[in-house]
Design an enzyme around this catalytic site. Structure first.
Site: not given
Length: 383
Positions: A282-283
């Site tokens: 997740f980014e």
């Protein structure tokens, strides 16, 4: 007339009546009660097809399932690196992304693969969203192990990692993926029009309704990197990474940002690496930051050392170190109100953030304060 005669007379009347009815209307009666005729008169029915195969009429559908379009949007896309075999996991992730966030905001999707996407993949994905969906084919030179890598040395390293049970220690494709995510995904032609991206992987969960636009947070507040989970890296995968980073800093002191997040990475002012990193599955990030001079030189420096193949450097520590050293600490953002799970860890918002986001995760199952989490080190940046 006795009872017996009355009964016989009634039977005769019935027989005569039936004879006249059948003689005059047998054909009509037969047609009216035949299955074929009944099928023809069922609403919307098609001959020789079960009723459930008949589509529901358009008049029963809502004319639109969209909310009012937002007044303002960032120049951004949701980016998913996937193989054709990841389809079911991709569908799960995209459906949740749509339900929790993107149905309201309508950002494009960009899918990347080193092989062409199959028509089945495209069809199933595009059935889930009204947003534009784009597909990028990764050039071979951006994906495969480069020719200048000493294969004998790389093979020996992989065998040693397998012997020591290092996760993905023997995998060349995994190393290709880590190197690609570290230094090539943001260079892809299909992503050139965009400024911001949200990385999504197959088989992840989003627990909360996201009723605001994280991309605008990044844009308006000059953020370059956003995360939900942070933890320690496996030491066996990066034995020489920090010494290489220190060499880069010594040779390029002008590229290291003032007010950076070194304290997140090191407990002794940069002498050693504490192995903390942001979990990059997740980014939400600024593509221009990766494309900029500082990070480009940083990645090229690491790449020439060969650690993606001679060891097993992951894109998570590479991105985390790059963002922490080359940006100001205020430019790194913890998306505390985005509930998220990538096996085996999850971030579940607490308190008001949990209630406001209508989250369905269990608040007690939250990685933030586990012993293996690095969130406390992020918090110390702002004490």
């Amino acid at each position: 007339m006795n009872a017996t005669m009355r009964y016989v007379f009634l039977i005769l009347v019935i027989i005569i009546s039936l004879h006249y009815i059948l003689s005059f209307s047998n054909e009509v009666y037969g047609q009216a009660t035949s299955l074929e005729n009944l099928k023809k008169h069922l609403p919307g029915a098609q001959p020789n097809r079960p009723p459930y195969e008949t589509p529901v009429g358009d008049e029963y559908y809502l004319k639109s399932n969209k909310t009012t379009p937002p007044e303002r949007k960032a120049n951004a896309a949701i980016v998913i690196l996937a193989r054709n075999t990841d389809l079911n996991g991709v569908v799960t992730s995209v459906k949740q992304m749509e339900d929790r966030f993107n149905k309201k905001f309508g950002y494009d999707y960009v899918f990347l693969n080193d092989q062409p996407f199959e028509d089945k993949f495209k069809r199933r994905v595009e059935e889930l969203t009204d947003s534009t969906v784009k597909y990028g084919l990764i050039p071979r030179e951006d994906w495969v192990q480069p020719d200048w890598i000493d294969e004998e040395k790389a093979t020996a390293a992989r065998k040693d990692m397998v012997k020591n049970n290092v996760i993905y220690g023997g995998s060349v494709p995994y190393r290709n993926m880590c190197r690609f995510n570290s230094g090539f995904f943001y260079r892809q032609e299909v992503l050139k029009p965009y400024r911001y991206y949200w990385r999504v992987e197959p088989d992840v969960k989003f627990f909360c309704d996201i009723d605001y636009d994280p991309f605008l947070i990044m844009q308006d507040q000059n953020k370059v990197y956003g995360f939900t989970i942070s933890l320690y890296e496996y030491e066996a995968t990066i034995p020489t990474l920090w010494s290489t980073v220190k060499k880069f800093m010594d040779e390029n002191p002008d590229l290291v940002a003032q007010g950076n997040a070194m304290q997140f990475l090191s407990d002794d002012n940069g002498n050693t690496y504490n192995r903390c990193h942001f979990w990059s599955n997740f980014e939400i990030g600024d593509l221009d930051f990766w494309r900029g001079e500082a990070y480009s030189k940083f990645f090229d420096f690491l790449d020439k050392e060969g650690g993606f193949y001679y060891e097993r450097w992951g894109d998570a520590p590479v991105h985390s170190i790059g963002a922490s050293l080359l940006a100001k600490k205020e430019q790194i953002h913890f998306f505390n109100d985005i509930g998220y799970r990538h096996e085996p860890f999850q971030h579940c918002p607490q308190g008001d953030a949990h209630r406001k986001g209508k989250c369905w995760c269990d608040e007690s199952e939250n990685f933030d304060r586990e012993w293996y989490s690095c969130l406390n080190r992020y918090d110390k940046l702002f004490e």
